[in-house]
Design a protein around this motif. Sequence first.
Motif, PDB file in Angstrom:
ATOM      1  N   ASP A   4     -34.500  17.893   8.840  1.00 51.94           N
ATOM      2  CA  ASP A   4     -33.285  17.668   7.704  1.00 51.94           C
ATOM      3  C   ASP A   4     -32.110  18.404   8.042  1.00 51.94           C
ATOM      4  N   VAL A   5     -31.204  18.187   8.819  1.00 52.93           N
ATOM      5  CA  VAL A   5     -30.186  18.931   9.204  1.00 52.93           C
ATOM      6  C   VAL A   5     -29.068  19.338   8.083  1.00 52.93           C
ATOM      7  N   LYS A   6     -29.328  18.510   6.942  1.00 49.93           N
ATOM      8  CA  LYS A   6     -28.455  18.981   5.767  1.00 49.93           C
ATOM      9  C   LYS A   6     -29.110  19.940   5.307  1.00 49.93           C
ATOM     10  N   GLN A   7     -30.361  19.708   4.876  1.00 51.67           N
ATOM     11  CA  GLN A   7     -30.788  21.011   4.371  1.00 51.67           C
ATOM     12  C   GLN A   7     -30.755  22.414   5.110  1.00 51.67           C
ATOM     13  N   GLY A  91     -18.725  21.247   5.851  1.00 53.81           N
ATOM     14  CA  GLY A  91     -18.882  19.855   5.730  1.00 53.81           C
ATOM     15  C   GLY A  91     -20.240  19.390   6.207  1.00 53.81           C
ATOM     16  N   GLU A  92     -20.420  18.181   6.376  1.00 58.40           N
ATOM     17  CA  GLU A  92     -21.573  17.516   6.772  1.00 58.40           C
ATOM     18  C   GLU A  92     -21.763  17.980   8.222  1.00 58.40           C
ATOM     19  N   PRO A  93     -23.148  18.529   8.580  1.00 56.83           N
ATOM     20  CA  PRO A  93     -23.499  18.755   9.788  1.00 56.83           C
ATOM     21  C   PRO A  93     -23.714  17.449  10.891  1.00 56.83           C
ATOM     22  N   VAL A  95     -25.033  15.843  14.368  1.00 61.19           N
ATOM     23  CA  VAL A  95     -26.367  16.120  15.424  1.00 61.19           C
ATOM     24  C   VAL A  95     -25.487  15.660  16.889  1.00 61.19           C
ATOM     25  N   LEU A  96     -25.617  16.670  17.483  1.00 62.80           N
ATOM     26  CA  LEU A  96     -24.825  16.708  19.002  1.00 62.80           C
ATOM     27  C   LEU A  96     -25.872  15.869  19.905  1.00 62.80           C
ATOM     28  N   LEU A  97     -27.159  16.513  19.831  1.00 57.58           N
ATOM     29  CA  LEU A  97     -28.078  16.116  20.963  1.00 57.58           C
ATOM     30  C   LEU A  97     -29.484  16.453  19.974  1.00 57.58           C
ATOM     31  N   PRO A  98     -30.530  15.839  20.458  1.00 58.10           N
ATOM     32  CA  PRO A  98     -31.703  16.353  19.964  1.00 58.10           C
ATOM     33  C   PRO A  98     -31.833  17.821  19.858  1.00 58.10           C
ATOM     34  N   ASN A  99     -32.047  18.272  18.724  1.00 61.39           N
ATOM     35  CA  ASN A  99     -32.374  19.823  18.356  1.00 61.39           C
ATOM     36  C   ASN A  99     -31.026  20.536  18.635  1.00 61.39           C
ATOM     37  N   VAL A 100     -30.031  19.850  18.709  1.00 57.60           N
ATOM     38  CA  VAL A 100     -28.479  20.674  18.508  1.00 57.60           C
ATOM     39  C   VAL A 100     -27.811  20.135  17.280  1.00 57.60           C
ATOM     40  N   ILE A 101     -27.257  21.074  16.718  1.00 57.75           N
ATOM     41  CA  ILE A 101     -26.132  20.544  15.635  1.00 57.75           C
ATOM     42  C   ILE A 101     -25.000  21.339  15.597  1.00 57.75           C
ATOM     43  N   ALA A 102     -23.954  20.693  15.028  1.00 56.52           N
ATOM     44  CA  ALA A 102     -22.826  21.503  14.738  1.00 56.52           C
ATOM     45  C   ALA A 102     -22.272  21.437  13.139  1.00 56.52           C
ATOM     46  N   ILE A 103     -21.889  22.687  13.069  1.00 60.45           N
ATOM     47  CA  ILE A 103     -21.535  22.861  11.331  1.00 60.45           C
ATOM     48  C   ILE A 103     -20.273  23.406  11.397  1.00 60.45           C
ATOM     49  N   ARG A 104     -19.212  22.444  10.901  1.00 58.94           N
ATOM     50  CA  ARG A 104     -17.834  22.920  10.629  1.00 58.94           C
ATOM     51  C   ARG A 104     -17.692  23.750   9.219  1.00 58.94           C
ATOM     52  N   TRP A 105     -17.067  24.780   9.292  1.00 56.95           N
ATOM     53  CA  TRP A 105     -17.173  25.537   8.075  1.00 56.95           C
ATOM     54  C   TRP A 105     -15.787  25.964   7.843  1.00 56.95           C
ATOM     55  N   LEU A 125     -31.972  24.488  18.194  1.00 59.91           N
ATOM     56  CA  LEU A 125     -33.153  24.678  17.187  1.00 59.91           C
ATOM     57  C   LEU A 125     -34.341  24.600  18.062  1.00 59.91           C
ATOM     58  N   ASP A 126     -35.292  25.244  17.523  1.00 58.31           N
ATOM     59  CA  ASP A 126     -36.600  25.063  18.426  1.00 58.31           C
ATOM     60  C   ASP A 126     -37.399  23.730  17.495  1.00 58.31           C
ATOM     61  N   PRO A 127     -38.510  23.564  17.885  1.00 62.51           N
ATOM     62  CA  PRO A 127     -39.233  22.342  17.505  1.00 62.51           C
ATOM     63  C   PRO A 127     -39.455  22.370  15.981  1.00 62.51           C
ATOM     64  N   SER A 128     -39.566  23.547  15.422  1.00 61.55           N
ATOM     65  CA  SER A 128     -40.022  23.620  13.833  1.00 61.55           C
ATOM     66  C   SER A 128     -38.668  23.661  13.259  1.00 61.55           C
ATOM     67  N   GLY A 129     -37.366  23.593  13.848  1.00 60.99           N
ATOM     68  CA  GLY A 129     -35.979  23.435  13.182  1.00 60.99           C
ATOM     69  C   GLY A 129     -35.416  24.775  12.877  1.00 60.99           C
ATOM     70  N   ARG A 130     -35.865  25.665  13.493  1.00 55.23           N
ATOM     71  CA  ARG A 130     -35.340  26.878  13.294  1.00 55.23           C
ATOM     72  C   ARG A 130     -34.310  27.369  14.296  1.00 55.23           C
ATOM     73  N   ILE A 131     -33.280  28.034  14.022  1.00 50.63           N
ATOM     74  CA  ILE A 131     -32.175  28.292  14.837  1.00 50.63           C
ATOM     75  C   ILE A 131     -32.613  29.288  16.056  1.00 50.63           C
ATOM     76  N   LEU A 132     -32.352  28.887  17.184  1.00 50.44           N
ATOM     77  CA  LEU A 132     -32.671  29.796  18.687  1.00 50.44           C
ATOM     78  C   LEU A 132     -31.400  30.281  19.006  1.00 50.44           C
ATOM     79  N   THR A 133     -30.342  29.532  18.904  1.00 50.96           N
ATOM     80  CA  THR A 133     -28.954  30.097  19.445  1.00 50.96           C
ATOM     81  C   THR A 133     -27.880  29.481  18.340  1.00 50.96           C
ATOM     82  N   ASP A 134     -26.847  30.537  17.995  1.00 51.21           N
ATOM     83  CA  ASP A 134     -25.747  30.016  17.186  1.00 51.21           C
ATOM     84  C   ASP A 134     -24.631  30.533  17.933  1.00 51.21           C
ATOM     85  N   ARG A 135     -23.709  29.582  18.472  1.00 55.20           N
ATOM     86  CA  ARG A 135     -22.436  29.816  19.156  1.00 55.20           C
ATOM     87  C   ARG A 135     -21.589  29.488  18.110  1.00 55.20           C
TER      88      ARG A 135
END
Length: 140
Positions: A4-7, A91-93, A95-105, A125-135
């Motif tokens: 749930d990328v919004k959550q 704003g709304e996140p 989805v750029l690729l599977p397990n990659v999302i962008a958040i404009r803030w 994101l890792d397979p459980s939905g936790r952040i691995l890297t944040d650029r």
Amino acid sequence: MSIDVKQLADRYLAQWNEPDPAARSALIREVWAPDAVHVLVDPPQEIRDAAAALAVPAPPLEVHGHAALEARVGRAYEMFVASGEHVFTAGEPTVLLPNVIAIRWSMVTTGGGEAVGGGVDVLSLDPSGRILTDRQFIAP
């Protein structure tokens, strides 16, 4: 993506606005993988200037792991939110690729909601939905 990328985006944003250090720490440990990396891709001008004065290209700034993330997020809270003058919104996140999302803030004034800063974070994101890297890219 079954995450749930919004959550996730809401919890990610909440950590930057959270006044209680214990609650902020719990959010970080919930949202981030233990070995996560946060990268400030384009450091502030004064850091780039200091690096240039040493004839060193301005590198991205990185923190690794929960303890360093707590320090980074806590310091951002102290600098930008603790005074009560600003809050971070998003704003709304996307989805750029599977397990990659962008958040404009944006960082907005609490009195009128005027944007005084902002950027975009690209999260892998890792397979459980936790952040691995944040650029994190901060808009000029």
